[in-house]
Design an enzyme around this catalytic site. Sequence first.
Site, short mmCIF file in Angstrom:
data_model
loop_
_atom_site.label_atom_id
_atom_site.label_comp_id
_atom_site.label_asym_id
_atom_site.label_seq_id
_atom_site.Cartn_x
_atom_site.Cartn_y
_atom_site.Cartn_z
N SER A 31 0.68 -1.14 0.12
CA SER A 31 -0.06 -0.09 0.06
C SER A 31 0.91 1.52 -0.09
O SER A 31 2.16 1.04 0.07
CB SER A 31 -0.86 0.00 1.36
OG SER A 31 -0.10 0.23 2.38
N SER A 37 5.04 3.32 -3.64
CA SER A 37 5.26 4.24 -4.63
C SER A 37 6.62 4.74 -4.81
O SER A 37 7.30 5.08 -5.88
CB SER A 37 4.10 5.39 -4.86
OG SER A 37 3.11 5.20 -5.13
N GLY A 465 -40.20 -28.49 5.37
CA GLY A 465 -40.95 -27.42 5.89
C GLY A 465 -39.90 -26.53 6.75
O GLY A 465 -38.70 -27.22 6.90
N SER A 467 -37.77 -24.87 9.86
CA SER A 467 -37.23 -25.44 11.07
C SER A 467 -38.42 -24.99 11.93
O SER A 467 -39.02 -24.00 12.16
CB SER A 467 -35.89 -24.60 11.36
OG SER A 467 -35.62 -25.08 12.78
N SER A 539 -35.27 -28.96 3.47
CA SER A 539 -35.12 -29.13 2.02
C SER A 539 -35.93 -27.86 1.53
O SER A 539 -36.93 -28.09 0.84
CB SER A 539 -35.71 -30.34 1.63
OG SER A 539 -36.93 -30.75 2.16
#
Lengths: 635, 299
Positions: A31, A37, A465, A467, A539
């Site tokens: 960085s 740089s 269905g 939980s 499911s």
Amino acid sequence: MNRVPFANASVPTAQLHREPRDLLRFITCGSVDDGKSTLIGRLLYETKVVPEDQLAEIIRASATGDAGSSTEFAFLLDGLVAEREQGITIDVAFRFFATDRRKFIIADTPGHEQYTRNMVTGASNADVAVILIDARKGVLTQTRRHSYICALLGIRHVALAINKMDLLDFAEAPFRAIAAEYHSFAQSHGIADVTAIPVSALKGDNVAAPSTKMPWYAGPTLLDYLENVEVEDRLRTAPFRMPVQWVNRPHAHFRGFCGTIVSGRVRQGDEIVVQPSGRRSRIARLVTFEGDLAEAVAGQAVTLTLTDEVDVSRGDLVSPLSAPAGVSEQFEATVIWMDDDPLLPGRSYYVRVGTATVTGSVSTIKYKLNINTMEHLAGRTLALNEIGVCTISLDRPVAFDPYAENRDTGGFILIDRITNRTAGAGLLHFGLRRAQNLFHQAVEIDKHAQAALKAQKPCVLWFTGLSGAGKSTIANLVERRLYALRRHCYLLDGDNLRLGLNRDLGFTIADRVENIRRAAEIAKLMVDAGLIVLVSFISPFRAERRMARDLLEDGEFFEIFVDTPLAVAEARDPKGLYRRARRGEIKNFTGIDSPYEPPLAPDIHINTTTTPAEAAAELIIARLVELGIISRDLC
Amino acid sequence: MTLDHLQRLEAESIHILREVIAEARNPVILYSIGKDSSVLLHLALKAFHPAKAPIPLLHVDTTWKFREMIEFRDRIAAQLGFRLLVHINREGLRMGISPFSHGSAIHTDVMKTQALKQALDEHGFDFVVGGARRDEEKSRAKERIFSFRTAQHQWDPKKQRPELWRLYNLRIQRRESIRVFPLSNWTELDVWRYIHRENIPVVPLYFAKTRPVVERDGALIMVDDDRMPLQSGEKPTMRQIRFRTLGCYPLTGAIESSAATVSAIIDELTTSRISERQGRVIDRDSVASMEKKKQEGYF
């Protein structure tokens, strides 16, 4: 060629002896704070790239305040106004310098987390990475991230520039400690070749000139390293590959296939195969502007002609008959997402592999990678700068090699079909065609024999269905009733399977799909054994319930929707899961932050707000009698 | 056999040019007559051989180019077999736009940037190939090899397409275009070394010769024709000069040099610490001036 008879007087080449012999591409990672740089500026300055008038400009710009009043080398590099205003580098920039030994192309990319995209871009063509570390801070999360991305993109050589040594009085101990820590980390990521170099970019120590302040360091300077690092050119010894870019047909008597040889070598007379079609031929000529070649090697842009009139077009790959590439239309791949709009599995993108452009989609995201911690995470989609391992499907087969073996035939990009933006990049792991070699083994004692012995009709009762909807309670009651009726049955409970067979699976979309797939396959085996199988799984997706149904024969699969409104299930909350999910302690919880798709036409629909569990069980038994699963006589 | 750095740069450029010919509907090479353009034409001959120059050349003529450039242009295009299109902004010409009367900024905008847009719109080019290099100027360092432009010819530095491996995304909608820079990774020195190795013809103005110049604002301006108004007390002097870049003669500063051959130029460059574009008056108009021009559609 028509030589133009003027301009250049002939000159002795002796004056040009300083010409670099080689080309090295490297990426710099770090960085602004690490002094990246400054380091690049220093390299350019020391190799005499920074011209005097640009130095003058730096001074002029800083005097007007345009440069954030920096007179550091860093200012040389900030190419765009937007970046100067923000004081950061925001994109990939390419810089060049040369010494007598090599020409260098630097891909300069920012280190910020949000710019993974740019780092991946820069790393894709680099042979070497220079990873910067601030000696005062040591190996940081970003260091690991940069190293991981470099390793992922196939960079095998790392120069670890441990910078700002001047601020630690050029002391040896911290340098050694950082180098040791990094080495162990790098090894675990397959970066075999790491050279740690103590530098001060600001003062110039060990950048181009050896430092006099660190007599304890006997290794190369950064520039020495870059000039001498042996980039083992594996592509030269790899099998010949040439993606066909363009078919050159200037007249009826010439048909040349143009492309860049991305690996290996090719000679006149070699037997080749055109992929994916599989058509075979031989190399007739290797045509170039300078005349025909007997042999051409990786890196050259050539034109091939073949001895036969075979159909070849842009997008095809020419390979040796003895070592062809793979051909597949389904793959496992790592995908790096680069677009603001997330990657959506199932959505169609243009996929460019080699010179071929096809359409395709990601079928599943197996997992996402946290590139700071290397953890595997759940995910349905990939957002900008996220990396995931996915399966992808193309609309037609393409020739490929695994990315780890060949970047050019194993890398691909995904293009948004509406915006035409480059939305993602990917690395092919392998083709998914394993099912081809497996054949079903017939058994003598089949499902019907097994069922006849038990004097029952096997089937699957699939309870779905939310939980806490009451699936397991009802399924248990049904099982007890069936047992009492001397029926052979077995209850597959979602939680129980997750404690054993499926304990390697989490709750990601992909893992849920796999969880259901396994349950369905087991249920199928049990049906083969003649059993009545009760499956109690949330499911949540229609697609997977549909998949389970498709595994079984007609009349063997009964979908039972245990219908409980979310508010009711949440109020019951028998396991305390909803409360934890609401507090954010459980991710991907169905109904909270993961969807539930109710059945559209269940075989049996139980509304638990009006039907108590015992009544529901009776209802199901009655329905099974109606369906002929259980004989009326038994009841 | 291994490839040296110039062979690798050459192969990359040929690869890029072939991507253009394979995907473009209506491509063009923007021919500036300079040394980079000379290299570009040479690479195009190689990329498409044995086909003959299947891409036309477009020269946007500001009418203020050096006379030797125009002679060279016509001769080269004919000799190499390229179809040459020349576009002049007639509107600008009618308005009498000149670098002397209107200044470099207006002249460049009207006679170069606007003229280029006119030509692109008129011909409907979708891929426009130019000889720009990333080492020329800071905002170029981040330019892509295939640089996307909107239907209005605009460039948005924040919406550039990432370029990975050799996989370029060349998909565009109607009226959008892509500017292509096959020499992106070349430096000025690479260009001269390649010109030397391949014996590529360039405009003689690159070679040192005694020419008439005046000194203005620290720049040596060659008096190329009698349209140049001399200020009071100004008198052209004969000096041994050459040019590192070529453009409109009133906007192009010469350098004093004795480098009269390609190899002498290479020697000069390896010891020089002055940047190539220092002679260009338009770059100094404001900080980051090139980036602004590019966003507006300058090449």
